[in-house]
Scaffold this motif. Structure first.
Motif, PDB file in Angstrom:
ATOM      1  N   GLN A   1       0.856  -1.172   0.000  1.00 37.09           N
ATOM      2  CA  GLN A   1       0.000   0.000   0.000  1.00 37.09           C
ATOM      3  C   GLN A   1       0.897   1.228   0.000  1.00 37.09           C
ATOM      4  O   GLN A   1       1.799   1.356   0.808  1.00 37.09           O
ATOM      5  N   VAL A   2       0.622   2.150  -0.937  1.00 38.47           N
ATOM      6  CA  VAL A   2       1.378   3.385  -1.047  1.00 38.47           C
ATOM      7  C   VAL A   2       0.392   4.535  -1.024  1.00 38.47           C
ATOM      8  O   VAL A   2      -0.561   4.560  -1.778  1.00 38.47           O
ATOM      9  N   ILE A  15       3.511   0.992   2.984  1.00 38.87           N
ATOM     10  CA  ILE A  15       3.337   0.066   4.105  1.00 38.87           C
ATOM     11  C   ILE A  15       3.625  -1.340   3.609  1.00 38.87           C
ATOM     12  O   ILE A  15       3.133  -1.750   2.563  1.00 38.87           O
ATOM     13  N   ARG A  16       4.427  -2.056   4.368  1.00 42.53           N
ATOM     14  CA  ARG A  16       4.747  -3.442   4.018  1.00 42.53           C
ATOM     15  C   ARG A  16       4.964  -4.238   5.293  1.00 42.53           C
ATOM     16  O   ARG A  16       5.107  -3.677   6.379  1.00 42.53           O
ATOM     17  N   TYR A  63       4.947  -7.680  11.969  1.00 44.03           N
ATOM     18  CA  TYR A  63       5.199  -6.245  11.959  1.00 44.03           C
ATOM     19  C   TYR A  63       4.762  -5.669  10.626  1.00 44.03           C
ATOM     20  O   TYR A  63       5.004  -6.259   9.575  1.00 44.03           O
ATOM     21  N   PHE A  64       4.131  -4.501  10.675  1.00 48.09           N
ATOM     22  CA  PHE A  64       3.919  -3.677   9.502  1.00 48.09           C
ATOM     23  C   PHE A  64       4.808  -2.449   9.687  1.00 48.09           C
ATOM     24  O   PHE A  64       4.824  -1.862  10.786  1.00 48.09           O
ATOM     25  N   VAL A  65       5.545  -2.100   8.653  1.00 43.80           N
ATOM     26  CA  VAL A  65       6.414  -0.929   8.734  1.00 43.80           C
ATOM     27  C   VAL A  65       5.986   0.084   7.684  1.00 43.80           C
ATOM     28  O   VAL A  65       5.487  -0.268   6.609  1.00 43.80           O
ATOM     29  N   ALA A  66       6.168   1.348   8.024  1.00 41.99           N
ATOM     30  CA  ALA A  66       5.901   2.456   7.109  1.00 41.99           C
ATOM     31  C   ALA A  66       7.241   2.970   6.618  1.00 41.99           C
ATOM     32  O   ALA A  66       8.123   3.272   7.422  1.00 41.99           O
ATOM     33  N   GLU A  67       7.358   3.077   5.298  1.00 42.65           N
ATOM     34  CA  GLU A  67       8.586   3.575   4.680  1.00 42.65           C
ATOM     35  C   GLU A  67       8.306   4.857   3.917  1.00 42.65           C
ATOM     36  O   GLU A  67       7.257   4.984   3.286  1.00 42.65           O
TER      37      GLU A  67
END
Length: 162
Positions: A1-2, A15-16, A63-67
């Motif tokens: 998701q971007v 998000i990944r 974990y979901f991380v935001a980049e």
């Protein structure tokens, strides 16, 4: 998701799922979160081992991380609780952290939306999270996203480790 702001020069937020390559930043964020929210100094070796355990076994959590521009700027972890009362899976949101340089930009809102969508797709019936009782700022953010306080109190008991 971007996602990114329309008509904005703000870089897109991607998000990944977290991976083993994210272990160091997730560990650092967890340690910083505990210090900021509860003034707790966590054992970095225990936290690193715990993060690696989750990243290696999705039964423990995800974990979901935001980049932004290839840099991890926020995170949350999901663990599961089966509710026999509701006959469904409850997703617990834990280890929420957004780097201070990226706060007030909607990063957690995007992480929450991604998590909510993933929970719905999986058939989960509820999202829950812990929030430190004096952390009014976080409570306002969570309420703004549709989470609310319950009538439950949290109780715990530390068990000795061998």
């Amino acid at each position: 998701q971007v996602l990114s702001g329309a008509m904005s020069s703000t870089p897109a937020v991607h998000i990944r799922r977290g991976s083993a390559a994210d272990a160091n930043v997730i560990t650092t964020f967890n340690i910083q979160m505990a210090l900021e929210t509860e003034l707790k100094k966590l054992d970095p070796y225990a936290v690193a081992a715990g993060v690696k355990a989750v990243l290696a076994d999705e039964n423990k959590g995800v974990y979901f991380v935001a980049e932004m521009e290839g840099r991890v700027v926020g995170q949350l972890m999901i663990t599961h609780e089966w509710s026999d009362w509701r006959n469904g899976d409850i997703w617990w949101i834990q280890s929420v952290y957004v780097h201070p340089d990226f706060r007030k930009q909607g990063i957690f809102k995007i992480l929450h939306a991604h998590t909510r969508d993933a929970a719905l797709k999986s058939g989960a019936i509820m999202l829950r999270l812990y929030v430190e009782k004096d952390n009014q700022r976080a409570q306002r953010v969570y309420r703004g996203l549709g989470l609310d306080t319950t009538h439950y109190l949290l109780m715990e008991q530390d068990l000795p480790r061998e």
